[in-house]
Design a protein around this motif. Structure first.
Motif, PDB file in Angstrom:
ATOM      1  N   THR A 208     -35.720 -32.852 -16.452  1.00 48.30           N
ATOM      2  CA  THR A 208     -36.824 -32.044 -15.935  1.00 48.30           C
ATOM      3  C   THR A 208     -37.632 -31.354 -17.031  1.00 48.30           C
ATOM      4  OG1 THR A 208     -35.458 -30.040 -15.681  1.00 48.30           O
ATOM      5  CG2 THR A 208     -35.498 -31.600 -13.835  1.00 48.30           C
ATOM      6  N   THR A 209     -37.408 -31.731 -18.281  1.00 50.66           N
ATOM      7  CA  THR A 209     -38.138 -31.091 -19.380  1.00 50.66           C
ATOM      8  C   THR A 209     -39.645 -31.156 -19.136  1.00 50.66           C
ATOM      9  OG1 THR A 209     -36.383 -31.661 -20.953  1.00 50.66           O
ATOM     10  CG2 THR A 209     -38.536 -31.070 -21.874  1.00 50.66           C
ATOM     11  N   GLY A 210     -40.114 -32.303 -18.713  1.00 54.30           N
ATOM     12  CA  GLY A 210     -41.542 -32.465 -18.471  1.00 54.30           C
ATOM     13  C   GLY A 210     -41.891 -32.643 -17.008  1.00 54.30           C
ATOM     14  N   LEU A 211     -40.964 -32.278 -16.122  1.00 54.39           N
ATOM     15  CA  LEU A 211     -41.194 -32.437 -14.686  1.00 54.39           C
ATOM     16  C   LEU A 211     -41.274 -31.086 -13.988  1.00 54.39           C
ATOM     17  CD1 LEU A 211     -38.711 -35.252 -13.528  1.00 54.39           C
ATOM     18  CD2 LEU A 211     -41.188 -35.429 -13.774  1.00 54.39           C
ATOM     19  N   ASP A 212     -42.165 -30.997 -12.993  1.00 61.17           N
ATOM     20  CA  ASP A 212     -42.164 -29.802 -12.157  1.00 61.17           C
ATOM     21  C   ASP A 212     -41.213 -30.060 -10.982  1.00 61.17           C
ATOM     22  OD1 ASP A 212     -43.541 -31.505 -10.449  1.00 61.17           O
ATOM     23  OD2 ASP A 212     -45.451 -30.438 -10.587  1.00 61.17           O
TER      24      ASP A 212
ATOM     25  N   ILE B 107     -22.419 -36.634   1.359  1.00 60.93           N
ATOM     26  CA  ILE B 107     -22.437 -35.654   0.277  1.00 60.93           C
ATOM     27  C   ILE B 107     -23.418 -36.055  -0.824  1.00 60.93           C
ATOM     28  CG2 ILE B 107     -21.046 -34.395  -1.426  1.00 60.93           C
ATOM     29  CD1 ILE B 107     -20.199 -33.921   1.480  1.00 60.93           C
ATOM     30  N   ILE B 108     -24.213 -35.081  -1.259  1.00 65.33           N
ATOM     31  CA  ILE B 108     -25.058 -35.234  -2.445  1.00 65.33           C
ATOM     32  C   ILE B 108     -24.520 -34.265  -3.485  1.00 65.33           C
ATOM     33  CG2 ILE B 108     -27.363 -35.020  -3.433  1.00 65.33           C
ATOM     34  CD1 ILE B 108     -28.529 -35.587  -0.681  1.00 65.33           C
ATOM     35  N   ALA B 109     -23.987 -34.798  -4.583  1.00 61.98           N
ATOM     36  CA  ALA B 109     -23.446 -33.978  -5.664  1.00 61.98           C
ATOM     37  C   ALA B 109     -24.510 -33.807  -6.742  1.00 61.98           C
ATOM     38  CB  ALA B 109     -22.204 -34.644  -6.254  1.00 61.98           C
ATOM     39  N   VAL B 110     -24.796 -32.574  -7.102  1.00 63.68           N
ATOM     40  CA  VAL B 110     -25.830 -32.279  -8.104  1.00 63.68           C
ATOM     41  C   VAL B 110     -25.208 -31.465  -9.222  1.00 63.68           C
ATOM     42  CG1 VAL B 110     -28.119 -31.319  -8.514  1.00 63.68           C
ATOM     43  CG2 VAL B 110     -27.557 -32.220  -6.252  1.00 63.68           C
ATOM     44  N   ASP B 111     -25.137 -32.056 -10.409  1.00 63.93           N
ATOM     45  CA  ASP B 111     -24.561 -31.371 -11.570  1.00 63.93           C
ATOM     46  C   ASP B 111     -25.607 -31.181 -12.656  1.00 63.93           C
ATOM     47  OD1 ASP B 111     -21.757 -31.078 -10.824  1.00 63.93           O
ATOM     48  OD2 ASP B 111     -21.667 -33.271 -10.907  1.00 63.93           O
ATOM     49  N   GLY B 112     -25.269 -30.322 -13.612  1.00 59.86           N
ATOM     50  CA  GLY B 112     -26.166 -30.104 -14.741  1.00 59.86           C
ATOM     51  C   GLY B 112     -25.951 -28.739 -15.362  1.00 59.86           C
ATOM     52  N   PRO B 113     -26.505 -28.522 -16.548  1.00 53.15           N
ATOM     53  CA  PRO B 113     -26.339 -27.245 -17.239  1.00 53.15           C
ATOM     54  C   PRO B 113     -27.213 -26.142 -16.667  1.00 53.15           C
ATOM     55  CG  PRO B 113     -27.771 -28.665 -18.511  1.00 53.15           C
ATOM     56  CD  PRO B 113     -27.267 -29.493 -17.358  1.00 53.15           C
ATOM     57  N   ALA B 114     -27.038 -24.943 -17.187  1.00 51.51           N
ATOM     58  CA  ALA B 114     -27.779 -23.770 -16.722  1.00 51.51           C
ATOM     59  C   ALA B 114     -29.285 -23.955 -16.884  1.00 51.51           C
ATOM     60  CB  ALA B 114     -27.333 -22.532 -17.504  1.00 51.51           C
ATOM     61  N   ALA B 115     -30.030 -23.503 -15.869  1.00 46.75           N
ATOM     62  CA  ALA B 115     -31.498 -23.474 -15.891  1.00 46.75           C
ATOM     63  C   ALA B 115     -32.135 -24.854 -16.030  1.00 46.75           C
ATOM     64  CB  ALA B 115     -32.000 -22.547 -17.004  1.00 46.75           C
ATOM     65  N   SER B 116     -31.425 -25.892 -15.601  1.00 47.71           N
ATOM     66  CA  SER B 116     -31.976 -27.250 -15.674  1.00 47.71           C
ATOM     67  C   SER B 116     -32.885 -27.555 -14.490  1.00 47.71           C
ATOM     68  CB  SER B 116     -30.845 -28.281 -15.724  1.00 47.71           C
ATOM     69  OG  SER B 116     -30.044 -28.188 -14.558  1.00 47.71           O
ATOM     70  N   GLY B 117     -32.787 -26.734 -13.442  1.00 42.72           N
ATOM     71  CA  GLY B 117     -33.557 -26.985 -12.231  1.00 42.72           C
ATOM     72  C   GLY B 117     -32.736 -27.591 -11.126  1.00 42.72           C
ATOM     73  N   LYS B 118     -31.415 -27.706 -11.336  1.00 45.13           N
ATOM     74  CA  LYS B 118     -30.567 -28.362 -10.329  1.00 45.13           C
ATOM     75  C   LYS B 118     -30.490 -27.561  -9.034  1.00 45.13           C
ATOM     76  CE  LYS B 118     -26.091 -26.583 -11.923  1.00 45.13           C
ATOM     77  NZ  LYS B 118     -26.704 -25.615 -12.902  1.00 45.13           N
ATOM     78  N   GLY B 119     -30.494 -26.230  -9.140  1.00 45.00           N
ATOM     79  CA  GLY B 119     -30.414 -25.402  -7.936  1.00 45.00           C
ATOM     80  C   GLY B 119     -31.642 -25.549  -7.064  1.00 45.00           C
ATOM     81  N   THR B 120     -32.800 -25.518  -7.704  1.00 43.96           N
ATOM     82  CA  THR B 120     -34.058 -25.685  -6.965  1.00 43.96           C
ATOM     83  C   THR B 120     -34.092 -27.038  -6.269  1.00 43.96           C
ATOM     84  OG1 THR B 120     -35.253 -24.263  -8.526  1.00 43.96           O
ATOM     85  CG2 THR B 120     -36.569 -25.797  -7.209  1.00 43.96           C
ATOM     86  N   LEU B 121     -33.688 -28.080  -6.990  1.00 45.72           N
ATOM     87  CA  LEU B 121     -33.671 -29.423  -6.426  1.00 45.72           C
ATOM     88  C   LEU B 121     -32.650 -29.531  -5.291  1.00 45.72           C
ATOM     89  CD1 LEU B 121     -34.462 -32.403  -6.377  1.00 45.72           C
ATOM     90  CD2 LEU B 121     -32.782 -32.794  -8.212  1.00 45.72           C
ATOM     91  N   ALA B 122     -31.452 -28.997  -5.509  1.00 40.46           N
ATOM     92  CA  ALA B 122     -30.399 -29.099  -4.499  1.00 40.46           C
ATOM     93  C   ALA B 122     -30.798 -28.404  -3.199  1.00 40.46           C
ATOM     94  CB  ALA B 122     -29.103 -28.513  -5.044  1.00 40.46           C
ATOM     95  N   ARG B 123     -31.378 -27.216  -3.310  1.00 39.41           N
ATOM     96  CA  ARG B 123     -31.800 -26.496  -2.103  1.00 39.41           C
ATOM     97  C   ARG B 123     -32.880 -27.276  -1.351  1.00 39.41           C
ATOM     98  NH1 ARG B 123     -31.031 -22.097  -5.601  1.00 39.41           N
ATOM     99  NH2 ARG B 123     -33.189 -22.201  -6.305  1.00 39.41           N
ATOM    100  N   ARG B 124     -33.790 -27.892  -2.091  1.00 43.24           N
ATOM    101  CA  ARG B 124     -34.870 -28.650  -1.445  1.00 43.24           C
ATOM    102  C   ARG B 124     -34.320 -29.898  -0.755  1.00 43.24           C
ATOM    103  NH1 ARG B 124     -40.741 -29.924  -4.251  1.00 43.24           N
ATOM    104  NH2 ARG B 124     -41.670 -31.025  -2.485  1.00 43.24           N
ATOM    105  N   LEU B 125     -33.351 -30.556  -1.396  1.00 44.22           N
ATOM    106  CA  LEU B 125     -32.735 -31.734  -0.787  1.00 44.22           C
ATOM    107  C   LEU B 125     -31.983 -31.348   0.488  1.00 44.22           C
ATOM    108  CD1 LEU B 125     -31.370 -33.577  -3.958  1.00 44.22           C
ATOM    109  CD2 LEU B 125     -33.226 -34.360  -2.463  1.00 44.22           C
ATOM    110  N   ALA B 126     -31.319 -30.200   0.460  1.00 41.95           N
ATOM    111  CA  ALA B 126     -30.583 -29.744   1.644  1.00 41.95           C
ATOM    112  C   ALA B 126     -31.538 -29.505   2.808  1.00 41.95           C
ATOM    113  CB  ALA B 126     -29.807 -28.472   1.318  1.00 41.95           C
ATOM    114  N   ARG B 127     -32.671 -28.880   2.523  1.00 38.01           N
ATOM    115  CA  ARG B 127     -33.669 -28.649   3.589  1.00 38.01           C
ATOM    116  C   ARG B 127     -34.221 -29.972   4.106  1.00 38.01           C
ATOM    117  NH1 ARG B 127     -35.410 -24.559  -0.030  1.00 38.01           N
ATOM    118  NH2 ARG B 127     -37.149 -25.882  -0.699  1.00 38.01           N
ATOM    119  N   HIS B 128     -34.506 -30.893   3.185  1.00 34.56           N
ATOM    120  CA  HIS B 128     -35.105 -32.181   3.556  1.00 34.56           C
ATOM    121  C   HIS B 128     -34.192 -32.979   4.486  1.00 34.56           C
ATOM    122  CE1 HIS B 128     -37.490 -35.859   3.010  1.00 34.56           C
ATOM    123  NE2 HIS B 128     -36.337 -36.500   2.854  1.00 34.56           N
ATOM    124  N   PHE B 129     -32.904 -33.016   4.184  1.00 30.46           N
ATOM    125  CA  PHE B 129     -31.971 -33.817   4.976  1.00 30.46           C
ATOM    126  C   PHE B 129     -31.298 -33.026   6.097  1.00 30.46           C
ATOM    127  CE2 PHE B 129     -32.059 -36.269   0.943  1.00 30.46           C
ATOM    128  CZ  PHE B 129     -32.376 -37.521   1.463  1.00 30.46           C
ATOM    129  N   GLY B 130     -31.502 -31.715   6.123  1.00 27.38           N
ATOM    130  CA  GLY B 130     -30.845 -30.894   7.128  1.00 27.38           C
ATOM    131  C   GLY B 130     -29.360 -30.746   6.858  1.00 27.38           C
TER     132      GLY B 130
END
Length: 220
Positions: free
Chosen positions: A199-203, A7-30
């Protein structure tokens, strides 16, 4: 013996970029992917569409017990009003309990879109590392400044055709942050052993690289 899902648990507030990151991690690890925020949005949207008050506990709990994964593809879930409705129903203990059971089942038995079993799951939300999966081997807390998050959400809403001013989005996100942090049941918080990614200064690529560097061999 079936191995325990990773399990990879990804938390954070609204619009922090956690959803984008979580989806990419899911694809990467299958791994399977579950956006728990959409579950609460689906509950809020059900209550709104039924014409009920968001503070109506019985209506909200009934909506939570009836929500299905198929509803998570509804584009209306991404709207501003639905996001505010999600924060309102998330404060109701019965709603959280109903969705808690659903989330734990997914964590224990992750599947793909066709229902086929997978070796792991990436789950994102507000309380995954603290409440839903406190024993997850990987916990990430994705954050960004309030202004950065408001700009991202404002851009997203405009691109979807919603006529809304930046000041209103900023106010909405600030209010949601307060609701998420101050609710009595499962408030949003960074788990003590979570790795924070600002992620303030991260893409998206930078956030992904930071996450992979932290994950390293933790899933082995």
């Amino acid at each position: 013996m079936t191995p325990r899902p990773r399990i990879i648990a990804v938390d954070g507030p609204a619009a922090s970029g956690k959803g984008t990151l979580a989806r990419r991690l899911a694809r990467h690890f299958g791994f399977g992917y579950l956006d728990t925020g959409l579950l609460y949005r689906a509950v809020g949207l059900r209550v709104l569409r039924a014409g009920k008050d968001l503070g109506d506990e019985a209506a909200a709990v009934a909506a939570a017990e009836a929500v299905t994964a198929a509803e998570l593809a509804d584009p209306e879930l991404r709207s501003g009003p639905t996001g505010n409705a999600a924060s309102a129903v998330a404060k109701i203990p019965g709603v959280r309990q109903a969705l808690f059971d659903l989330q734990r089942r997914f964590a224990a038995h992750p599947t793909d879109d066709r229902g086929r079993p997978l070796l792991g799951a990436v789950i994102d939300g507000r309380d995954i590392g603290t409440v839903i999966c406190p024993d997850a081997p990987v916990k990430l807390f994705v954050n960004a400044s309030l202004e950065t998050r408001a700009k991202r959400r404002h851009k997203e809403l405009l691109e979807r055709g919603e006529a809304i001013i930046y000041a209103r989005v900023l106010e909405d996100i600030e209010r949601r942050d307060e609701q998420d942090r101050s609710r009595s049941v499962a408030p949003m918080a960074k788990a003590p052993d979570a790795f924070e990614i600002d992620t303030t200064g991260l893409d998206a690529d930078g956030a992904f690289a930071a996450a992979l560097a932290f994950i390293g061999s933790r899933l082995d």
